[in-house]
Design an enzyme around this catalytic site. Sequence first.
Site, PDB file in Angstrom:
ATOM      1  CE1 TYR A 101      -1.582   8.299   9.101  1.00 17.55           C
ATOM      2  CE2 TYR A 101      -1.461   7.636   6.796  1.00 17.55           C
ATOM      3  CZ  TYR A 101      -1.891   8.521   7.771  1.00 17.55           C
ATOM      4  OH  TYR A 101      -2.625   9.616   7.401  1.00 17.55           O
ATOM      5  CD  GLU A 189      -4.123  10.317  10.296  1.00 20.43           C
ATOM      6  OE1 GLU A 189      -3.691  11.110   9.449  1.00 20.43           O
ATOM      7  OE2 GLU A 189      -4.045  10.523  11.515  1.00 20.43           O
TER       8      GLU A 189
END
Length: 378
Positions: A101, A189
Amino acid sequence: MDIHEYQAKELFRKAGIPVPPGEVATSPEEAEAIARKLGGTVVVKAQVHTGGRGKAGGVKLADTPEEVRDEASRILGMSIKEFTVEKVLVTPAEDIEHEAYVGVLVDRSSQAPLFMVSPEGGVDIEEVAATNPEAIRKLPVDPRYGLLPHQALWLADFLYSDPSLVKQASKIIFQLYDAFHSNGCSLAEINPLIVTPTGEVKAIDAKVSVDENELFRLPDVAGYRDVEAEPWAEGRAREAELSFVKLDGNVGCCVNGAGLAMATMDLVKYYGGEPANFLDIGGSSNPDKVVAALEIITSDPNVNVILFNIFGGITRCDDVANGIVEAIRRIEIQPPIVIRLTGTNEEEALEILEGAGFSAHTSMDAVVERAVELAGSS
Ligand code: GDP
Ligand code: MN
């Protein structure tokens, strides 16, 4: 403003981030044609403004163009949370060795862009934060200097031990900051950032929110707005020029002035309630704005009570009163309405409201307390 994954990927590509190719389809036949063009196994991905599409069945691998058509016809039209899928992205399937991530968002408490990275990608980052916070490395960025190369390396080093992967990831993190900054984002993101069996690092998902206040100087980004994909209430609020933010509570708030709206939400909380929204009907109110505000508030099924808090300055209390009466005539409103209103033309307003069967008050405390009570009991 939220944008779609395929649009976010365009921004990422422009910044140099390695992102697999892909095209968007609005029909199963189009999806099939794209799959034929790409060849091999592809992924069909719902394009909606929410995460967790994978879990909801909105991300599917398909081996043949025929399978792509079937998956697309199943995914197009399905609902994910409150959103209906109108578009799918068709993109080559990647083999995945590892999912990480990487994200950057404007963070209130550090008052700066904040990077968060985790070697435990693919899943919800909130979940990792809750169950395994040590698996996240954070870094606030000083916006005067931007992200520095050694900081990008420090973040990437937390993801992998292999120097080749760290090098690739640090470059991507650097490019992500560039995409975030130059496109006026509040969030950018990559989840997951993958490692392929041949040791390449790539972004296979992209999520971007753009600060609305940046859009006037970023026409290309502003052009990404997809009105149909946005919650109905947001579009209605923009059209009526109301500033509106949906929240999770059940006390619908209709207030004039941002400061009073904040104070109202504070008071709702103080009395043990939860506001369903922030809504500022603005300085000079006309009845149409009040009608729009009531349409927006009542479109939220969680709302158990509607609280008006009006301080009449430029806003005239009688305008607001007329708006409330007009709204009742035009739309059906189930939840009880409690009204506090004081200031310019207060007496006229009270008369109008009483004539229509409402009772209005001038004390803010008493009315908010009553609203919280009503919200709890219905
Ligand atoms: P999200 O659920 O909305 O975040 O959508 P993602 O694009 O992140 O996809 C969810 C999950 O599907 C990923 O974490 C992967 O595990 C899987 N996935 C997505 N794309 C691919 C792909 O190209 N190949 C493989 N093997 N899995 C994929
Ligand atoms: Mn994802």
